[in-house]
Structures are given as structure tokens and as C-alpha cells.
Design an enzyme around this catalytic site. Structure first.
Site: not given
Length: 309
Positions: A33, A146, A178, A202
């Protein structure tokens, strides 16, 4: 305007039942996504988002249902259909619909594409500085993709929320790398420090934009993992993300029963975590550089939106 939905070429009500039970995103989380922010009715950093979407599909061996140009056309159509100038576009691609089987379906099965567009309140990140809860990073080994598999992120963020924090600060191998749904940055002696874009984070689109922006402004940047034990050296912390934008952090807290140094092999029972059970371990000393970056971000977005109006 009402929230709009899209599924495989059809405009739908998002509350409408339209996804088959054998849809692989539903059965396995077998999909990817992107979330794109529209400013002034135009998708921001669209080329980078589409590039990352195709990287994620390639990593999971999902056959793209469109080429990059057609993907961009769809995103523009979604925004136009919504009529919203300030919006978040959620675009999802899954491996398709087939009888449940751990193996990939036959090549004849085509990917499914779905999307929603929702209005976003402009300036939502300006209200206050946030709080982070230190938690171990329990995600899989490829969060750079992702994918739809976000259960560890959800559990970490909910634990943070239960503890009175806004986000979870994930610790892997002793380093703070993160947050559950955003990238994290540290300010140490006037220098920005953020984890490198390896397989364990990410690589955020806003992270990429802020990296370029900081270098344009002459702010030194180090892409390096910061050990938890060096938290006391940090002057400021902020988060970046498509909807988070540039978000300053005021405090970091930890819970005595949530070890971050290592993840035990034993099964951990479900537990409730309350705000009264955490202790503050860090407080921002100087958010000046963060405010400078946030102001620069807003200025550049406004200049970009004005240039294409």
C-alpha cells in the site's frame, strides 16, 4: 464531501461489501500500500510514492496491475473525484482473489486495486509536542517493504496509546531505529541523526524529503543507528511521515515490564499498560532546530502547491 472508495475500476461506498472472502489481502495480508497526501488538490511527492509502491510489489513478486503512469493517473482521478483539496489517499494492491492456498495463485489471477480518499485537517500536527514509549521492535525482518502486515506496528502503537504516549519508539539490537508508523530523528549537538534506510526501517517519503531539505539548509545529517544508551545525549527528537509531516517530541517514557534490550523466547502474556505505570526517561532540551525544519517544510509545501495551482 463524503469519503470515496474505489475497487478494481468501480467507484464505491467505502462501507459497501465488495471484496471477496478469498481475497489474498484479507486472507494473508498479501499486498502492499501507499498513503499519499494531497495539498491544494495535488498529490505531494507522487513520483517517489509510486516508485516505492513498485519496489514493494517487486519485492513481494506481485505483478503490477498498471504501469507507473496509469498509477499516477488513478491517484489524480481519485483526488478529482473526491473534490477535496486537503486529503489522504490510501492505495492498496494485493495479489488478487483465489481459493485460499499458501502458494501463489495461477498467473491468470490478477491483482486487486482498492483505494479511499479522506479529507485531512490542515495543520493537524501543530497542536502540541508528543510523547514516545520505548518498546522492542517485534516486526518481521523486512519492514522496508510497505506490506499490509502491520500487526506488530498496531500492537506497539496501541501499547503506547494505553500508556498515555502518542507513538512507540522501536528498539532493535539496542538501537532506537523507528516509530510504529513514522520515521524518527534525533538532534545531537546541532546534527540530525536518523537510522539508515536498510532492511529494518521503512524508508519514508517525508524522511527522504527532509533529508534533502536539511542538506539544502546546511544542517548536518548522519544516517546512523543511535543506541538506546545514548538517549541522554539527545537534545531533541521529531518524527516524520506523510500525514505526520514534521512532529516534535517533548518526552520519552518507558515501562519497567517492557524490556527493550532483548526479546525473551518465552511467550509474553497480554497485559494492560497505564500512564501511571511509566516513567519519564528523556525530556526535550532544545526544539529550535525542529521548529526550523517544520517551518521550512510548511514553506516548501506551500510554495510547491502555489506553483502548480
Amino acid at each position: 464531501m463524503a469519503v470515496i472508495g474505489y475497487f478494481n475500476g468501480q467507484w464505491i461506498d467505502p462501507a459497501e461489501a465488495c471484496v471477496p472472502l478469498d481475497e489474498r489481502g484479507h486472507q494473508f495480508g498479501d499486498g502492499v500500500y501507499e498513503v499519499i497526501r494531497a495539498y491544494g488538490g495535488r498529490p505531494f511527492l507522487l513520483d517517489w510514492h509510486v516508485e516505492r509502491l513498485f519496489q514493494s510489489m517487486e519485492a513481494l513478486r506481485i505483478r503490477p496491475p498498471f504501469d507507473p503512469g496509469a498509477c499516477k493517473d488513478l491517484i489524480h482521478a481519485l483526488i478529482e473525484r473526491s473534490g477535496e483539496s486537503e486529503a489522504a489517499i490510501y492505495l492498496q494492491v494485493t495479489r488478487g482473489s483465489a481459493v485460499r492456498n499458501h502458494l501463489f495463485p495461477e498467473p491468470s489471477v490478477e491483482a486487486n486495486v482498492s483505494a479511499t480518499v479522506r479529507p485531512v485537517k490542515s495543520g493537524a500536527t501543530e497542536a502540541k509536542s508528543g510523547r514516545l514509549l520505548l518498546v522492542p521492535d517485534e516486526r518481521w525482518l523486512n519492514p522496508w517493504i510497505k506490506s499490509l502486515n502491520l500487526l506488530p506496528n498496531i500492537m506497539a502503537k496501541q501499547t503506547a496509546h494505553d500508556a498515555g504516549a502518542d507513538e512507540a519508539l522501536l528498539v532493535r539490537d539496542g538501537c532506537m531505529i523507528e516509530a510504529a508508523s513514522s520515521n524518527v530523528w534525533f538532534v545531537v549537538n546541532g546534527e540530525l541523526v536518523t537510522a539508515p534506510a536498510d532492511r529494518y526501517i521503512l524508508a519514508g517519503i517525508t524522511r527522504r524529503f527532509v533529508l534533502e531539505m536539511a542538506r539544502d539548509l546546511g544542517i548536518p545529517v548522519r544516517e546512523e543507528k543511535l543506541p538506546r544508551e545514548r538517549l541522554s545525549e539527545v537534545d531533541a527528537i521529531f518524527l516524520t511521515g506523510t500525514l505526520t509531516e514534521v512532529y516534535p517530541i517533548a518526552t520519552v517514557v518507558e515501562h519497567p515490564d517492557i524490556p527493550c534490550a532483548s526479546i525473551p523466547a518465552e511467550r509474553v502474556p497480554a497485559r494492560s499498560v497505564g500512564p501511571e505505570q511509566v516513567r519519564e526517561v528523556w525530556t526535550a532540551r532544545d526544539l529550535g532546530l525542529v521548529e526550523r525544519l517544520r517551518a521550512a517544510f510548511v514553506e516548501r509545501v506551500r510554495a510547491w502547491a502555489g506553483a502548480i495551482a
